[in-house]
Design a protein around this motif. Structure first.
Motif, PDB file in Angstrom:
ATOM      1  N   PRO A 102       0.790  -1.233   0.000  1.00  0.00           N
ATOM      2  CA  PRO A 102       0.000   0.000   0.000  1.00  0.00           C
ATOM      3  C   PRO A 102       0.820   1.279   0.000  1.00  0.00           C
ATOM      4  O   PRO A 102       0.240   2.371   0.012  1.00  0.00           O
ATOM      5  N   THR A 103       2.156   1.176  -0.028  1.00  0.00           N
ATOM      6  CA  THR A 103       2.982   2.384   0.016  1.00  0.00           C
ATOM      7  C   THR A 103       3.611   2.719  -1.339  1.00  0.00           C
ATOM      8  O   THR A 103       4.617   3.430  -1.394  1.00  0.00           O
ATOM      9  N   VAL A 104       3.018   2.238  -2.445  1.00  0.00           N
ATOM     10  CA  VAL A 104       3.614   2.500  -3.765  1.00  0.00           C
ATOM     11  C   VAL A 104       3.209   3.850  -4.355  1.00  0.00           C
ATOM     12  O   VAL A 104       3.595   4.165  -5.491  1.00  0.00           O
ATOM     13  N   GLN A 105       2.491   4.659  -3.619  1.00  0.00           N
ATOM     14  CA  GLN A 105       2.074   5.955  -4.160  1.00  0.00           C
ATOM     15  C   GLN A 105       3.250   6.809  -4.647  1.00  0.00           C
ATOM     16  O   GLN A 105       3.112   7.517  -5.658  1.00  0.00           O
ATOM     17  N   PRO A 106       4.424   6.773  -4.004  1.00  0.00           N
ATOM     18  CA  PRO A 106       5.549   7.542  -4.555  1.00  0.00           C
ATOM     19  C   PRO A 106       5.922   7.134  -5.982  1.00  0.00           C
ATOM     20  O   PRO A 106       6.422   7.967  -6.752  1.00  0.00           O
ATOM     21  N   LEU A 107       5.691   5.856  -6.334  1.00  0.00           N
ATOM     22  CA  LEU A 107       5.978   5.424  -7.704  1.00  0.00           C
ATOM     23  C   LEU A 107       4.969   6.023  -8.677  1.00  0.00           C
ATOM     24  O   LEU A 107       5.327   6.429  -9.787  1.00  0.00           O
ATOM     25  N   TRP A 108       3.699   6.063  -8.267  1.00  0.00           N
ATOM     26  CA  TRP A 108       2.703   6.717  -9.112  1.00  0.00           C
ATOM     27  C   TRP A 108       3.108   8.173  -9.363  1.00  0.00           C
ATOM     28  O   TRP A 108       3.079   8.656 -10.504  1.00  0.00           O
ATOM     29  N   GLU A 109       3.478   8.865  -8.303  1.00  0.00           N
ATOM     30  CA  GLU A 109       3.835  10.276  -8.431  1.00  0.00           C
ATOM     31  C   GLU A 109       5.076  10.454  -9.308  1.00  0.00           C
ATOM     32  O   GLU A 109       5.166  11.409 -10.097  1.00  0.00           O
ATOM     33  N   LEU A 110       6.025   9.522  -9.191  1.00  0.00           N
ATOM     34  CA  LEU A 110       7.242   9.591 -10.010  1.00  0.00           C
ATOM     35  C   LEU A 110       6.896   9.494 -11.490  1.00  0.00           C
ATOM     36  O   LEU A 110       7.327  10.326 -12.298  1.00  0.00           O
ATOM     37  N   TYR A 111       6.127   8.474 -11.858  1.00  0.00           N
ATOM     38  CA  TYR A 111       5.778   8.284 -13.273  1.00  0.00           C
ATOM     39  C   TYR A 111       4.870   9.400 -13.782  1.00  0.00           C
ATOM     40  O   TYR A 111       5.033   9.891 -14.905  1.00  0.00           O
ATOM     41  N   ALA A 112       3.885   9.788 -12.956  1.00  0.00           N
ATOM     42  CA  ALA A 112       2.962  10.840 -13.384  1.00  0.00           C
ATOM     43  C   ALA A 112       3.711  12.151 -13.642  1.00  0.00           C
ATOM     44  O   ALA A 112       3.471  12.826 -14.656  1.00  0.00           O
ATOM     45  N   ASN A 113       4.615  12.508 -12.738  1.00  0.00           N
ATOM     46  CA  ASN A 113       5.377  13.746 -12.912  1.00  0.00           C
ATOM     47  C   ASN A 113       6.327  13.664 -14.106  1.00  0.00           C
ATOM     48  O   ASN A 113       6.506  14.642 -14.846  1.00  0.00           O
ATOM     49  N   HIS A 114       6.923  12.503 -14.296  1.00  0.00           N
ATOM     50  CA  HIS A 114       7.853  12.340 -15.414  1.00  0.00           C
ATOM     51  C   HIS A 114       7.143  12.531 -16.749  1.00  0.00           C
ATOM     52  O   HIS A 114       7.593  13.311 -17.602  1.00  0.00           O
ATOM     53  N   ASP A 116       7.875  16.803 -23.621  1.00  0.00           N
ATOM     54  CA  ASP A 116       8.855  15.929 -24.273  1.00  0.00           C
ATOM     55  C   ASP A 116       9.612  15.055 -23.263  1.00  0.00           C
ATOM     56  O   ASP A 116      10.843  15.111 -23.158  1.00  0.00           O
ATOM     57  N   PRO A 117       8.897  14.225 -22.483  1.00  0.00           N
ATOM     58  CA  PRO A 117       9.569  13.366 -21.495  1.00  0.00           C
ATOM     59  C   PRO A 117      10.411  12.287 -22.164  1.00  0.00           C
ATOM     60  O   PRO A 117      10.128  11.868 -23.294  1.00  0.00           O
ATOM     61  N   ASP A 118      11.420  11.850 -21.464  1.00  0.00           N
ATOM     62  CA  ASP A 118      12.258  10.753 -21.944  1.00  0.00           C
ATOM     63  C   ASP A 118      11.382   9.503 -22.055  1.00  0.00           C
ATOM     64  O   ASP A 118      10.829   9.038 -21.057  1.00  0.00           O
ATOM     65  N   PRO A 119      11.214   8.920 -23.245  1.00  0.00           N
ATOM     66  CA  PRO A 119      10.339   7.759 -23.410  1.00  0.00           C
ATOM     67  C   PRO A 119      10.823   6.512 -22.685  1.00  0.00           C
ATOM     68  O   PRO A 119      10.049   5.557 -22.513  1.00  0.00           O
ATOM     69  N   SER A 120      12.088   6.528 -22.249  1.00  0.00           N
ATOM     70  CA  SER A 120      12.606   5.366 -21.510  1.00  0.00           C
ATOM     71  C   SER A 120      12.223   5.400 -20.043  1.00  0.00           C
ATOM     72  O   SER A 120      12.552   4.493 -19.282  1.00  0.00           O
ATOM     73  N   GLY A 121      11.512   6.451 -19.620  1.00  0.00           N
ATOM     74  CA  GLY A 121      11.023   6.508 -18.244  1.00  0.00           C
ATOM     75  C   GLY A 121      11.896   7.348 -17.330  1.00  0.00           C
ATOM     76  O   GLY A 121      12.878   7.971 -17.749  1.00  0.00           O
ATOM     77  N   PRO A 122      11.561   7.367 -16.044  1.00  0.00           N
ATOM     78  CA  PRO A 122      12.335   8.159 -15.066  1.00  0.00           C
ATOM     79  C   PRO A 122      13.787   7.707 -15.003  1.00  0.00           C
ATOM     80  O   PRO A 122      14.111   6.539 -15.250  1.00  0.00           O
ATOM     81  N   ASP A 123      14.661   8.637 -14.653  1.00  0.00           N
ATOM     82  CA  ASP A 123      16.084   8.294 -14.557  1.00  0.00           C
ATOM     83  C   ASP A 123      16.344   7.463 -13.297  1.00  0.00           C
ATOM     84  O   ASP A 123      15.516   7.398 -12.384  1.00  0.00           O
ATOM     85  N   LYS A 124      17.498   6.832 -13.254  1.00  0.00           N
ATOM     86  CA  LYS A 124      17.834   5.912 -12.169  1.00  0.00           C
ATOM     87  C   LYS A 124      17.869   6.597 -10.805  1.00  0.00           C
ATOM     88  O   LYS A 124      17.440   6.022  -9.803  1.00  0.00           O
ATOM     89  N   ALA A 125      18.357   7.799 -10.761  1.00  0.00           N
ATOM     90  CA  ALA A 125      18.447   8.504  -9.481  1.00  0.00           C
ATOM     91  C   ALA A 125      17.055   8.792  -8.927  1.00  0.00           C
ATOM     92  O   ALA A 125      16.804   8.627  -7.727  1.00  0.00           O
ATOM     93  N   SER A 126      16.142   9.221  -9.796  1.00  0.00           N
ATOM     94  CA  SER A 126      14.774   9.502  -9.358  1.00  0.00           C
ATOM     95  C   SER A 126      14.078   8.225  -8.909  1.00  0.00           C
ATOM     96  O   SER A 126      13.334   8.227  -7.913  1.00  0.00           O
ATOM     97  N   MET A 127      14.311   7.145  -9.636  1.00  0.00           N
ATOM     98  CA  MET A 127      13.711   5.872  -9.254  1.00  0.00           C
ATOM     99  C   MET A 127      14.250   5.405  -7.911  1.00  0.00           C
ATOM    100  O   MET A 127      13.483   4.937  -7.042  1.00  0.00           O
ATOM    101  N   LYS A 128      15.533   5.541  -7.701  1.00  0.00           N
ATOM    102  CA  LYS A 128      16.130   5.132  -6.431  1.00  0.00           C
ATOM    103  C   LYS A 128      15.540   5.931  -5.278  1.00  0.00           C
ATOM    104  O   LYS A 128      15.246   5.379  -4.207  1.00  0.00           O
ATOM    105  N   ALA A 129      15.345   7.227  -5.483  1.00  0.00           N
ATOM    106  CA  ALA A 129      14.788   8.082  -4.431  1.00  0.00           C
ATOM    107  C   ALA A 129      13.346   7.683  -4.124  1.00  0.00           C
ATOM    108  O   ALA A 129      12.930   7.660  -2.955  1.00  0.00           O
ATOM    109  N   ALA A 130      12.556   7.370  -5.156  1.00  0.00           N
ATOM    110  CA  ALA A 130      11.167   6.966  -4.937  1.00  0.00           C
ATOM    111  C   ALA A 130      11.105   5.627  -4.214  1.00  0.00           C
ATOM    112  O   ALA A 130      10.319   5.448  -3.270  1.00  0.00           O
ATOM    113  N   LEU A 131      11.931   4.681  -4.638  1.00  0.00           N
ATOM    114  CA  LEU A 131      11.924   3.357  -4.010  1.00  0.00           C
ATOM    115  C   LEU A 131      12.340   3.417  -2.542  1.00  0.00           C
ATOM    116  O   LEU A 131      11.910   2.591  -1.733  1.00  0.00           O
TER     117      LEU A 131
END
Length: 346
Positions: free
Chosen positions: A137-149, A154-169
């Motif tokens: 139930p604590t995955v909301q930071p991942l939703w916010e990461l992808y939604a903001n990205h 012109d977002p990077d089609p490969s998704g959020p960068d590694k640093a942002s993903m690490k911070a969200a996780l």
């Protein structure tokens, strides 16, 4: 985990559902996308004593089919069920700014939380333990990461960068959530979503209310589907699973009596046009689920069916089979990446 969307259809009324919103849009009994909350209506069917209500609940189309010889009483029951569903929505919603869930996410603490909030969070933690964290139930930071990205120009089609993903996780993990009847606490940066279980829980609560008022034959959908008993003619309710690629078609039919059904599918919400990133979040990696086109579960309660259709979407078939009986899931219907159907039965 998800704020995800399934596709079920009521075979006897030939209603098809597609994917259109952040949260699952499960439609039973002829509800249409975008309907406003409305009054109960007499069903346009040959079935006597049937009253159907359609509306919106927790961001999804909701439906109640009430069989009762007294139309006035049926409408009173629907009004009571609607009032209860709205009360619970005000606890669990991510759409209402003044909900208890939003207050928890803003402040990190709820003192003297409502008992239903405690009950649902404890159930969430049980499913998290049972699934080894695949339901979280604590995955909301991942939703916010992808939604903001993907909201960027012109977002990077490969998704959020590694640093942002690490911070969200770093903010994700059900062990970070502390729940008691006195208080609920989450650390700074962690945020809770109940979109993978709340609709099932509300459905169960409505079923309990109606059953206590003498209703023995009813189909309820508050974003999840649950039947009270069989149809009045003694036959099973027939719930169809839509083809994820062609939602107007039925891929499979499921008979249910006194059971709940939930479907999760990666197609339910996509952050990017290519569909590489969806709302089924893996809490361990931050990636998105692509193992199946859809996963449908049948259980005694909509709460269990809802939570486990989420978790199973991130598990291989062998792991799902090992969990079925322990999780209280009687049947899992999988549509894999190739479109092949797999039935797993306890």
């Amino acid at each position: 985990m998800k704020a995800r969307q399934g596709a079920l259809r009521s075979i006897e009324e030939d209603t098809v559902v597609g994917a259109i919103s952040r949260r699952r849009f499960i439609q039973i009994s002829g509800a249409a996308a975008g309907l406003a909350l409305g009054a109960p209506v007499r069903a346009a069917t040959s079935e006597a004593n049937l009253t159907i209500w359609h509306g919106i609940m927790l961001g999804a189309v909701a439906t109640m089919k009430i069989y009762h010889h007294d139309r006035g009483e049926a409408e009173r029951l629907i009004a009571a069920a609607y009032s209860e569903a709205r009360r619970l929505e005000r606890l669990f919603s991510l759409y209402l700014e003044d909900s208890d869930l939003m207050r928890l996410n803003r402040t990190g603490i709820l003192v003297g939380p409502p008992p239903e909030f405690v009950e649902l969070l404890k159930a969430s933690l049980r499913f998290a333990e049972l699934t080894g964290g695949m339901f979280d139930p604590t995955v909301q930071p991942l939703w916010e990461l992808y939604a903001n990205h993907f909201a960027q120009e012109d977002p990077d089609p490969s998704g959020p960068d590694k640093a942002s993903m690490k911070a969200a996780l770093a903010c994700v993990g059900y062990h970070r959530l502390s729940v008691s009847s006195e208080r609920i606490v989450v650390p700074k940066g962690t945020a809770v979503t109940l979109n993978g279980i709340a609709q099932g829980y509300i459905t169960d609560k409505i079923v309990e209310l109606l059953h206590s008022r003498g209703i023995d034959h009813t189909l309820i959908d508050m974003g999840e589907t649950r039947a009270i008993g069989a149809r009045p003619d003694g036959e099973a309710w027939e719930v169809g699973i839509a083809d994820p690629e062609f939602p107007e078609r039925t891929q499979a039919g499921l008979p249910i009596v006194d059971r709940a059904v939930s479907t999760s599918g990666a197609y339910g919400f996509r952050f990017d046009p290519a569909g590489r990133f969806n709302h089924l979040f893996d809490p361990m990696t931050g990636g998105c689920g692509h193992l199946y086109r859809s996963v449908t579960t049948i259980a005694e309660t909509a709460t269990a069916a809802d939570a486990l259709s989420t978790a199973f979407s991130l598990m291989d078939q062998k792991r799902i089979e090992a969990l079925l009986s322990r999780a209280g899931i009687e049947r899992a219907h999988l549509i894999d990446e190739t479109g092949a159907m797999i039935d797993l039965v306890v």
